[in-house]
Each structure stands twice: as structure tokens, then as C-alpha cells.
Design an enzyme around this catalytic site. Structure first.
Site, PDB file in Angstrom:
ATOM      1  N   GLY A 174       0.999  -1.330  -0.060  1.00 62.76           N
ATOM      2  CA  GLY A 174       0.066  -0.133  -0.003  1.00 62.76           C
ATOM      3  C   GLY A 174       0.994   1.234   0.009  1.00 62.76           C
ATOM      4  N   CYS A 175       0.166   2.423  -0.508  1.00 62.38           N
ATOM      5  CA  CYS A 175       0.957   3.273  -0.426  1.00 62.38           C
ATOM      6  C   CYS A 175       1.502   4.192   0.792  1.00 62.38           C
ATOM      7  CB  CYS A 175       0.344   4.647  -1.277  1.00 62.38           C
ATOM      8  SG  CYS A 175      -1.429   4.949  -0.797  1.00 62.38           S
ATOM      9  N   TYR A 176       0.521   4.065   1.871  1.00 63.27           N
ATOM     10  CA  TYR A 176       0.976   4.711   3.094  1.00 63.27           C
ATOM     11  C   TYR A 176       1.831   3.653   3.813  1.00 63.27           C
ATOM     12  CZ  TYR A 176      -3.092   8.180   3.515  1.00 63.27           C
ATOM     13  OH  TYR A 176      -3.927   9.192   3.221  1.00 63.27           O
TER      14      TYR A 176
ATOM     15  N   THR B 169       4.403   1.814   2.389  1.00 62.06           N
ATOM     16  CA  THR B 169       5.405   2.087   1.686  1.00 62.06           C
ATOM     17  C   THR B 169       6.185   3.263   2.274  1.00 62.06           C
ATOM     18  OG1 THR B 169       4.864   1.315  -0.429  1.00 62.06           O
ATOM     19  CG2 THR B 169       6.568   2.719  -0.479  1.00 62.06           C
ATOM     20  N   VAL B 170       5.619   4.540   2.351  1.00 67.65           N
ATOM     21  CA  VAL B 170       6.263   5.572   2.765  1.00 67.65           C
ATOM     22  C   VAL B 170       6.426   5.758   4.341  1.00 67.65           C
ATOM     23  CG1 VAL B 170       4.173   7.096   2.825  1.00 67.65           C
ATOM     24  CG2 VAL B 170       6.305   8.135   2.663  1.00 67.65           C
TER      25      VAL B 170
END
Lengths: 348, 348, 348, 348
Positions: free
Chosen positions: B150-152, B154-155
Site C-alpha cells: 500500500g502507498c501509506y 511504503t512511505v
């Protein structure tokens, strides 16, 4: 309604910037005041219509120099000047004049902190214009000098104050991340604030306790504790692509339940007309408060993480600056605190 | 240039959405692949030119139904389907086909967590496509099934992983607030995602540990600890008015100095081509990584607050989804990991 | 593919601005060039990483002064300087060096028009870098000096050129309104370009024929007519809240049918790889071309109004500046015209 | 201040949409009215706080069904319904009730045009709520039925009316391009209106005379001419990334001088409190009128092109819809026309 023989006469020093413009926007809808002198620095001599074209009723007004002579003869003077300039101007104004400083000069009580964060001599401290903090309203009623809070401290303090005051969180581990629109950075042209830079981008700055509003947040929240105790705050501001508004996400360790925390906030703000605890499950969005003096707050507890999370939003220019300034003027003059202010936001 | 007998043939299921579109955008610049079948659901039969007009070279392609027959005969199949649909499709594809799932279905290893957060039966777990996590790259090399993060997660994971792995922070008090652009919410039309609603507004959602990406972040970071130990994370997502990009502000208690923390991050990412620790004093902005596979990271210590603060940015659709998917495909196929990917962002 | 013993060595003068940054962004993806000297003015001595953090592979490069000594020894020099400065720099560069000027200095052929609109001495005129105009490509192939078109003239000329060249519209009544993102105004900090000002606002400027790009549009379109004839253009630029992109809405009286007009545009652009006539009924959006060298065009006839309407979009920094510059370099060097350029936009 | 025995009681049908919300926002600041019933369709039963959280004083109100029973017993009923639904609702309301329709149903006088552009049976025509058009104010004073103009027709008509009425332009070659914020498209969720789609993008739509507002613009301007004469208008709407505001750029052939044209506009709008001709050289920006009922206009002549150019801005939801509705209610009720309305915009 109080009867007035004549309207309160108000001057605004620094009328070309965002804070000064917002004070004027609100004063134009205030039934008890009359807008007097407007001053500027490099743009003295220009019409307000060229500088603030949204303030149509004042379009033909011409900015004057910021001098004691120009500002004298008013009942109220708003100072919306660059940080560090308010002290000298205020010193020349009589004690009978209500002076409301939108700048930072008189906010911090500790000279050492002022010097550390602002790099100049401390001007002193005035009654702090956040009436929703416990005990603060009384200090502002009838005051002749008021320091309007910073925008981040307003929203951050209101997000955490009930929990800190009630002793339901570990005050030595407060964490705040606040997403702010760009107008908080002012109207001075700097490359990183260009539309081309900010549109489509979120950027962190002033991280690690270096932002000037950090000591002000700490001062506000520590003031809710017994003498000698203080809070610890990790504060991270983030610039996001919108002209107005701040959303503060604040958290702290707690062992209280969500219901108990909610009850604390409910009680703390039940009598506050401008601070609104949203119904359970509804989270704040800045758009709901744009142009208004309202603060929307929501709170929950993340039991897995062991932290309470509070989210609050304000319009940084309205309740975060100009609206607070007008609210404090009302208190100073003995008017109804909400005169000329609204809780209705401009959306969409 | 290496000569190839034939290019890798790639299908994309769910080509009309944001994730599918981003995979295609990147594949069009990838020297080793050939775009094969493109499928959709309700928009099968429509041209890609009508649905994704930015993908000009594919404008005349027509979306087909998402069936095994259509997807068979490709070397690689990207799944960019609504959560919960990947399992059934993948089950029909042979073991010789590389399947890269951009959805959430195969990310979580704990069935109970999947069911709690997604409300349906658990499909299983696949190698997790974040090669920059310690030990993860080896699992992805030559893999035939990959779950794109997921994007969150990852960061957030990249912001905190070095500190957690090095044992320099209190892993039971991790706090993350992440400001995200709107494309992370997908292309399905919902009122609160309308431009009129999101422009000019920041809004919190999924607060208090309820966002589906929370257990994924916890899984990633707990995986860096000895067996049986786990992290605690307070995660707050904030929607901000930009189409792409996430900025995560993460903090945790530490007694390490800023220099020591910096050294840990420097070492952790020195060999990573896509993760870049910015020079001291320069804080990340999402604009720098838009369209790219790069992650910019900065870190400091707030000694007064006693917390380390790390800030990281990604393009949620690129490194946060489609770029990670292509990166993982490269690893799966034995290609150079960065083929077809860039560290150059689109700014301003 | 042409074999090269070594890569073409390229310098960029003015690497800290938007045009210079965009040239570099594209060159980093160009297989035949090597980035050499980068120069600046007031920011010479600073790293590119601080000024253009999105250009990660060049982050450690340091800007040098813009001198003949620094720029010499390159095969190609891009000039991305403030208007009026290119002439002096170019004069010092040998005839064997390909000089591509992204500024306005060498665009206008009429010295009187230059002086009227730019207020300084005319530097001369160079081959005009819009190869999609009839006859223009031949002048650019092998050229050693190229004037890159302005962004508004590019999109406006391509919107109207087929109709003007075909004689199907009244060329004395061309009306163009163009909505532009803010990066066209450059990176110099000016108050009206602040994010706080431009977000949430559309504003007209340079109305009534006063914008500097007006004579350039007229020159381009008049060049399609027999000698001695000229077009009349009413041009209105509008600043809208986005960092990149221009949408030009252009119209002119016609008695042709929509089908006939469409056939004219179809034929005019059939062989152009970067100009794409959209399918009937699909209207251009700037997002489809962001980051790309593509131009999307659509055309119709409003029979009630008696006017043809053409709409075209470009990325003002890509095809509108940096992309055109690279395209012209390719032509100048004898490379394939599209090397290093894409027709794939970054959306959403 | 006038004393009232009781306030005017007002209902809003369609209170959950943008038009209904804006009417309510303005009514909350109107000293003479009391907000009565609020109705919705699919969201009847929900609280207004959930649907319009910016309208804090009405947060606890619950939407009712849109029935005659609910709407009866009010002095004024605002209809903010989807096009085509106002006729049936209005027919059930007595002649003593003032009905203000924010929809399109009663705007067009020609049934054939209504059917062509809206595809349903014509409901009829009511007094048209643009009091700034010559002769129109008298028709609205004391009216019991008012059709509020469309947003594009408001700004377009005011941009061109003085020139058309004065006979100083060729009325058969009027060209208008209007850049609009997204709220004009309403709150119904459609994919092309998602924030991810509209942020960072300008897009043309309804080109070539196909937009529904085209016949309304033509009707307004033709109404300024002697019977039997009509204008021709080429109208191109462009969607730009902002929630509110429209900027119309309008032009027409003229042989008048800029001074003469200016004198015509000056005279036309000298007595209009809401339409403001800006000082020479200052061009309109939408931000100046956001939230207000003001229209800013500027005009010039491009002698080379032979065309007059007029630019006007409105807030599409305020003066373009809800503000006009309140203004018309004031006229209908015999109140001062500007009651509850402002000329002060919300900027930045």
C-alpha cells in the site's frame, strides 16, 4: 443591544498584508466599528483597491505611513506588522487606546525563548488572546493590550488543552503534526511560496522543534499544569496546497477510554460558541471553517497504540489571526464576544 | 543495448483505474516489455483513449473483460482490481506466469487482521514488494507472485525502518501522520472526493488505528524486530488537495543524537538507488518525486521533545503503487531492478 | 539508429529556472546526450539539489557562472535566460556549437515589434522551433541556432494553423483565449504569483493585444498566408490555478462544415507524431499532456454562431518550452526528432 | 433599523446540494429571515451537519422529504433541485408564496430551445433574476416567482450587456470563453469531477454552442436589442481547478475607442451596487469576489484586432446562484436589494 453614541474608530497598521486584510474583511461586517486609518510600509500611497481588491468598500482608501500621528485618534489600533516591529509602534500609543497585536512580539512570556526563536530583543508580554483557554477570557475582558496567538498555537492548543488540563494524557509525550495552507507564511514574495511550487506539493519545514510556534504551544499547554510542571511537544508543520486553513493532528499517550476522553472535551467546550466538538465519527475538514471563527474538533482513542488522537481545524487567517483579533477587540471593548464574527464557513 | 529474441508480454487487469493506468504509463517507457491485453469491468468495450487519454500510444486499445482466457498467454499479469478480487483471478493463472497484485489481497500475513480490516475471507500472502526493507529483495528476486505494498505503508515503513531495525527508538510509541493526495482513494466517484470538496481543504479520516493500512505498517516494522516483538503505531492519514503524493511525518522517542540517527539512515539507504537521504537541513516535498520511483527522506532529533522525527515522501501512484509494481516485475524477471523507472520527478 | 563514438555534450545556461530545469529533466532521459556545465546567475555556487530537488541524478552538481569559458567545449548549449540576455551569450559561442534559445530574443523577425513589446534592442531572428508549422521542419534540420517558441504561441498556432493555411476561416477575426498554469510566469518571486494568490483564483492579464506573445502568434499565422497578407488576432491570456499546462480556445468565422474542418485538421496533423487530433466528441484536457511533448487538438463548427472552434492543450514547460527545445536539438543534430521525448502524459 | 413583528419564514428544497447550501449560508447572515424547512431527496432523514458541515448553526437540522406539506407554511421557498423538477413542486405552492427557483426550469422563454437543450417538456418562464439587466429590476420587485439565472449567463451577460445595449459592437460576432470552478457542475459524484481529475488540469467541454447556458446568454443579450433582432454568440466553457468562481473573457468587433467603451460601461454600472468597473489597467480575478455578490468588470479595445474585450468575474455559487437568489428574494419582498449580501470577497 448596547446603544452607542458613535462607532468605535479603528485603525489597521499593515493593511496590505494577509493579516491586516483579514482584520479589515471582518471589520467591514462588524456593526460597531468604523474603519479609520490604514497604513503600510513600502506600499504607502497606494490604494487599497490595488492591494486588496476583495475589500471593495475600501477600494478608494489610500495607505498612509505607519506613524504615531496617523494612528492616533483611534479607539482601537490593530497591528499587523512584521515580527519585531510592534513594540516600537505600541509604545507610542496611549494607554487609553486598545492595541491588538497580530504579530508575535508580545506572545511569549519568557524573554530567553523569544530571543532564541526570533533573534531580537524581547518586547514584553501582553494578555494572550485565546479566550477559550481556561482562565484566559477574564484577562482579555477590558484589556487595552492583547497579543493575538499564532495560527498553529491556536489550533494545536485547542486540540490538546482539555486533555492536558484534565490530566488524562502523558503531557511529556505530546505529538502534533499540522497541515497548513500557504497564507500563514504571509504575502512577502519568496520562491518556495510561488504557486508553481506549492500547487501539487506537500512539504515539511521547521521540523524538530525549530518552528517559532513551538514554544508558544508549549507555553499555552504548560500553563494548564501546576506551577513548575511543563509539557513536552514534538511539533511538525507541513505546508499543503491550499490558501487557507490548518488541520492539526495531535496525539498523546492515554489510558482513558474514548468515551471518557470525549466527555472531557464535551465539557471543556460546551460553553464555547466558537469551538465545536463534532458528532462521533465525523472528522474535521478545513473547508468547513474557512472564513469563519469556528474551530471543529474531534477526538478518539487508539487503544492498540495507547494514544488519544485529537484533530482540530481552523482558518489560519480568521480564527487563527484576524478573527481572534476581532474577538479580542470585542472582549476588550465590552462588546458581545462574537460581534461581527460567524461560525458559518465558506464551502465548497 | 542488449538484443532480445522477444519482449516480455504483459497484461494489465483493471486498466481503467489509477493503479492500472500508472502501471501502463511506466510500461510504455520500459524497454523490455510489450503491452498485451488490457481488461476492465463495467468499462470493457471502451477504448483506453476515452478512459486514460494521457496514454496516447494506447489510445486505440479496447478494454476486454477480465477473464482467464484474456489474461492467459502473457508472461506477466498485473492485477489492479478492487480489493478482494485478486485471489480468484490469480488462482486461474499458471505458476509460470508472474502475477503482480497492486491490490491489498495478499499483503497481510495474518488472516485475522485481513478479516478485521477488509471484512472478507483472506486470500493468502505473497512476497511483499518493498525490496528496500531488510531481507525483502531476496524474496522478490525470481518470484512469480508479488503483493505490491500500500502507498501509506511504503512511505511510512521507509521513514521508520532504519530506526526500528537499529533499535534506536522506542518501538512501542511510533506516531505517523501522513498527508496524501487524492488519487490514493481511487477513481470511483464518491461525493467527498469531488474536486469541489477537496480543493482548498485538508481532512482527516481513518483516525485512531482504523485505516486499513495500519496493520500493514505494523507488520512491516514488526518484521524488523526479533520474533515475538512488535511495534505500536498511531497512524493518522490526512487528505490534502493534490492529485498525487504522500508526505509522512513519523516520530518516536529516542535518546540518540541527531548525528547518530543520521548515520543509521545513511547506512541503511546508501546502497538503495530509489531511497535518498536528503542533505542535512533540506526537508522533503512531494513535488520532487512526482512521477518517479524515488523516495526522499530526512531525519532529525528534537532533543527538547525527546523524539526522533523522520519525514519521507513518495508518489503514491508511482513508487507507492505502479512503480513498485514494475520494480518488482524487474526483480521477478531477473532484469535490472530499475529498468524503466526513474528517480527524476516532475516539477514544478 | 545512428552510432555515436561519444555522447553529445550539452550545457544549460540558466539551470535554476523552470525552463532550464525542464530541459534538464528531459535530457536526463535522452539516450544520446551527456549533461555538461550548468550555470546560474545569483545562485551560481549553489548545488542543483538545493535548487531543483526533483533532478536527483544531478543533485550534487554545482551551478557555475554563465561565462563563455564555462559554456565552451560543449556540442549544444541551451539558453534559458531572462529575455534580452541570450544575444550577448550566443555571440560568444562558435558557429559549430548548436545554440537553442528558450528565451524570446530571436523569435520575432520584425525589429520594430521586438522593441515595442520587449523594450530593448533587437538581437535578430533565428530559425523558429515549431517544426509542426508548414515548411518549418526543413529550416530546423541541421540548424546551429534555434529560437524556441513561446508557450502561448505554440498552442495557439497549432490550434489555428491548419484552418488558416487551408483558407477556411476569416483570418482577420481570430479570437484566442488561453488558460495557463503559473509556471509560464517563471520562478522569480512576485506577489501576484504566490500560491496564496493563485490557488482558488482565475485572473486575466495582458488583455487587449498587450501580451508579448501576441505578435509571435500573429507572425506564425501570417506566415501561412501569401506574402503581404496578415492575420488579426484577439488574444486573452488567463492565469488559472495549476502549475503546468495551457488550454487554448480559438475561434474564427467559417462557412465550412464541421466535417470539412475536421478533414483539414486530420490531414494537417496525420504525419505529426506529437500533435494528436482527438476522436470526435472528446475535448482536450491539459492533464493528458503534462510532462509530455504531445499536443491534443479538437475542432468543431458552431453553425449558429458561424464560427469554427478549435481547442488545443500543451504542457507549457514541456512541448511549450523544454520539450520543443529538445525536439529542435534532435533536428539540429540529425537525430530522430522524438528521441528522449514522450507522448505519454502524467495523469492523474 | 426597521422593526419587524416577525421574520420572513423561508424553506429550502434541495438543501444538501451546492446551490441549496449557498442559499442557506447567505440566509444565516440575513437579518430578516428565519430558516424553516430543509428538504432533500435521497438524503432525507440525514442531519445537515453531516451533509453541509460548514453550516454549523444548522448542524442539528434534519432534512425532510420534498413535499408540498413540508414546504407549505413558509413565506418564501427556494428551489435548488435538479433541472426539470421545479415545475411540479412550484405548481403546488400558493400564489402568495414567493418561489425562487435556482434551477433552469423557468429561465428560457422559448419552449423549443428548452426542449432542444434540456430534453424535457417546458415548464414555462418566470421573471428572470438578473436585476442588473436593463428593465429587469422592475419585473422582479414584488414578484412571487423568480427564475435565478445560470452562472455562466450571469457573468457573460454582464460582461457584454452595456456594449450590446449601446450598439457599439457587432452583435453578430460575440465570442465568450469562460473559465469556471467545479462547483458549477454540482455535487453529484461523476468521475471527471473527482479532485484527482480536476486538480492540475484545465478542460474544455460543451464547445460549439452545445452548452445549455448558450441559449440563455443569447436570450439575455438579444433582449437588449429591438424586437426581431438577435445576437450571435460563440460560447466556450472551460473547467479549471478551483472550487468556485467564473472568469468570462468576452469580445466583439468594435470601432469605438477604449475611452468610449469605458464610458459606456461606467454609465451602465454606475448605479449598480454589485457590479464594479475596475480602475483602468486592473483586470479581474475571481478570488476578489469569492463568497460575495460582487461582479468585477474590466474592458478595453484591441485596436489591432478590431475587437472590444470585456472580462468579468463572479462567484458562481454566490452572485452566480445563491446570492442572486437572495437578492431576488429581497426585491420580491420589498426589502433593500442588498440585505444580507456583501461586496467583500474572501481572499486570499
Amino acid at each position: 443591544m448596547v446603544m452607542h453614541m458613535s462607532r468605535t474608530r479603528v485603525a489597521v497598521a499593515g493593511a496590505s498584508g494577509y493579516a491586516g486584510g483579514e482584520v479589515l474583511r471582518l471589520l467591514l461586517d462588524h456593526p460597531e466599528v468604523e474603519v479609520g486609518a490604514l497604513t503600510g510600509a513600502s506600499n504607502a500611497g497606494q490604494s487599497l483597491g490595488a492591494l486588496q481588491p476583495h475589500l471593495l468598500p475600501l477600494a478608494d482608501r489610500v495607505l498612509e505611513e505607519t506613524t504615531t500621528e496617523v494612528l492616533s485618534g483611534h479607539d482601537v489600533v490593530f497591528l499587523a506588522l512584521p515580527h519585531g516591529q510592534s513594540g516600537a509602534v505600541a509604545a507610542e500609543l496611549g494607554d487609553d487606546v486598545v492595541v491588538i497585536d497580530c504579530g508575535a512580539d508580545f506572545r511569549l512570556t519568557d524573554p530567553a525563548l523569544w530571543e532564541k526563536f526570533y533573534g531580537s530583543a524581547h518586547a514584553g508580554s501582553w494578555p494572550y488572546g485565546l479566550p477559550e483557554l481556561p482562565g484566559q477570557r477574564a484577562l482579555l475582558t477590558g484589556a487595552t493590550r492583547v497579543a493575538v496567538p499564532g495560527c498553529y498555537p491556536t489550533v494545536s492548543s485547542l486540540a490538546l488543552a482539555p486533555a492536558v488540563a484534565a490530566g488524562i494524557v502523558d503531557v511529556e509525550d505530546l505529538v502534533i503534526t499540522a497541515a497548513s495552507g500557504t497564507s500563514g507564511a504571509g504575502k512577502a514574495a519568496k520562491p518556495h511560496l510561488l504557486g508553481s511550487e506549492v500547487m501539487g506539493s506537500a512539504s515539511a519545514y521547521g521540523v524538530g522543534g525549530t518552528h517559532r510556534h513551538t514554544p508558544e504551544i508549549i507555553q499555552n499547554l504548560s500553563g494548564l499544569l501546576p506551577d513548575g510542571q511543563g509539557v513536552k511537544v514534538s511539533f511538525t508543520p507541513v505546508l499543503v496546497p491550499m490558501p487557507r486553513g490548518i488541520l492539526a493532528s495531535a496525539s498523546a499517550p492515554t489510558t482513558s477510554s474514548a468515551d471518557d476522553v470525549r466527555a472531557v472535551y464535551d465539557q471543556a467546550y460546551a460553553a464555547e460558541r466558537f469551538v465545536h466538538l463534532l458528532p462521533e465519527g465525523q472528522w474535521p475538514q478545513t473547508k468547513s471553517v474557512i472564513g469563519s471563527n469556528a474551530v471543529h474538533v474531534q477526538v478518539t482513542v487508539d487503544e492498540d497504540a495507547g494514544r488519544m488522537v485529537a484533530v482540530a481545524v481552523v482558518d489560519n487567517l480568521a480564527k487563527g489571526t484576524g478573527g481572534a483579533a476581532v474577538q479580542c477587540m470585542n472582549l476588550a471593548l465590552g462588546l458581545d464576544e462574537g460581534t461581527g464574527l460567524t461560525t458559518v464557513g465558506l464551502a465548497p
